[in-house]
Enzyme design. Structure first.
Site, mmCIF file in Angstrom:
data_model
loop_
_atom_site.group_PDB
_atom_site.id
_atom_site.type_symbol
_atom_site.label_atom_id
_atom_site.label_comp_id
_atom_site.label_asym_id
_atom_site.label_seq_id
_atom_site.Cartn_x
_atom_site.Cartn_y
_atom_site.Cartn_z
ATOM 1 N N ALA A 10 13.752 -28.255 -2.747
ATOM 2 C CA ALA A 10 12.758 -27.876 -3.360
ATOM 3 C C ALA A 10 13.230 -26.606 -4.251
ATOM 4 O O ALA A 10 14.070 -25.884 -3.674
ATOM 5 C CB ALA A 10 11.495 -27.403 -2.548
ATOM 6 N N HIS A 51 5.227 -26.791 -16.134
ATOM 7 C CA HIS A 51 6.087 -27.994 -16.432
ATOM 8 C C HIS A 51 5.782 -28.411 -17.797
ATOM 9 O O HIS A 51 6.588 -28.665 -18.861
ATOM 10 C CB HIS A 51 5.902 -29.088 -15.395
ATOM 11 C CG HIS A 51 6.952 -29.134 -14.428
ATOM 12 N ND1 HIS A 51 8.068 -29.831 -14.343
ATOM 13 C CD2 HIS A 51 6.988 -28.281 -13.157
ATOM 14 C CE1 HIS A 51 8.526 -29.587 -13.318
ATOM 15 N NE2 HIS A 51 8.221 -28.801 -12.614
ATOM 16 N N LYS A 54 7.177 -25.977 -20.597
ATOM 17 C CA LYS A 54 8.708 -26.028 -20.990
ATOM 18 C C LYS A 54 9.369 -27.523 -21.520
ATOM 19 O O LYS A 54 10.273 -27.489 -21.984
ATOM 20 C CB LYS A 54 9.364 -25.742 -19.870
ATOM 21 C CG LYS A 54 9.492 -26.822 -18.689
ATOM 22 C CD LYS A 54 10.297 -26.047 -17.551
ATOM 23 C CE LYS A 54 10.481 -27.332 -16.640
ATOM 24 N NZ LYS A 54 11.767 -26.789 -15.813
#
EC number: 2.7.1.156
Length: 192
Positions: A10, A51, A54
């Site tokens: 992660a 997310h 970007k």
């Protein structure tokens, strides 16, 4: 098979690396981004928002928590040279949590395997490069719950199945991609 698997822990930089590969392979407009996460809490909602922000605006986005291959087959955007699936980790979790609580491991695995097999069939049937992001969840602490153990085992099996079929496999550690398998480099005579 035109499949790249990117794995790691992660927050290791897997998605950033996958997005760079997608940009390099497909450019700005020839990428489909397949997002499998669902905003189940505020933390996940914030991650999804980050997310989205970007991601290049010219990429087509398909948000599908399950049934990825069927969703790809019916997606009406212009054909892509690259499909980025981010991520298998969430897809397996979504499948697991959709099953009845009393379902046994093999029943749940069959549902996960249908997802994986559907994705592999899609890759075989198309000339598109498919990049799949996943997590290595078996490298850390043994999960404290039965559900956590089942999840770790399901994702481990799914990762192994995709890695066996993949042309290229990368392990990302601290933002650095390490080549685990590269049939592409071997075909081109490079050392992987």
């Amino acid at each position: 098979m035109n499949l790249t698997l990117i794995t790691g822990g992660a927050r290791a930089g897997k998605s950033t690396f996958a997005e760079r590969l997608a940009r390099e392979s497909g450019g700005l407009s020839d990428v489909w981004y397949v997002a499998t996460a669902e905003a189940g809490d505020t933390d996940m909602a914030a991650r999804i928002t980050a997310h989205r922000a970007k991601r290049p605006p010219d990429w087509s986005t398909l948000e599908t928590p399950r049934h990825v291959a069927a969703s790809l087959a019916s997606f009406r955007a212009a054909p892509a040279r690259v499909i980025l699936v981010d991520c298998l980790t969430m897809l397996v979790s979504n499948v697991l949590l959709s099953q009845p609580e009393a379902a046994g491991f093999e029943v749940i695995w069959e549902a996960v395997e249908r997802e994986v097999d559907g994705l592999l069939d899609f890759v075989k049937a198309n000339q598109t490069l498919v990049i799949v992001v996943t997590n290595e969840v078996g490298s850390g602490v043994v999960p404290a719950t039965r559900l956590g153990c089942i999840y770790r085992d399901l994702l481990g099996r799914a990762n192994m199945k995709l890695a066996a079929a993949a042309t290229d496999v990368y392990l990302v550690v601290a933002g650095i991609p390490i080549v685990v398998k590269s049939d592409t480099a071997q075909r081109q005579g490079a050392i992987a």
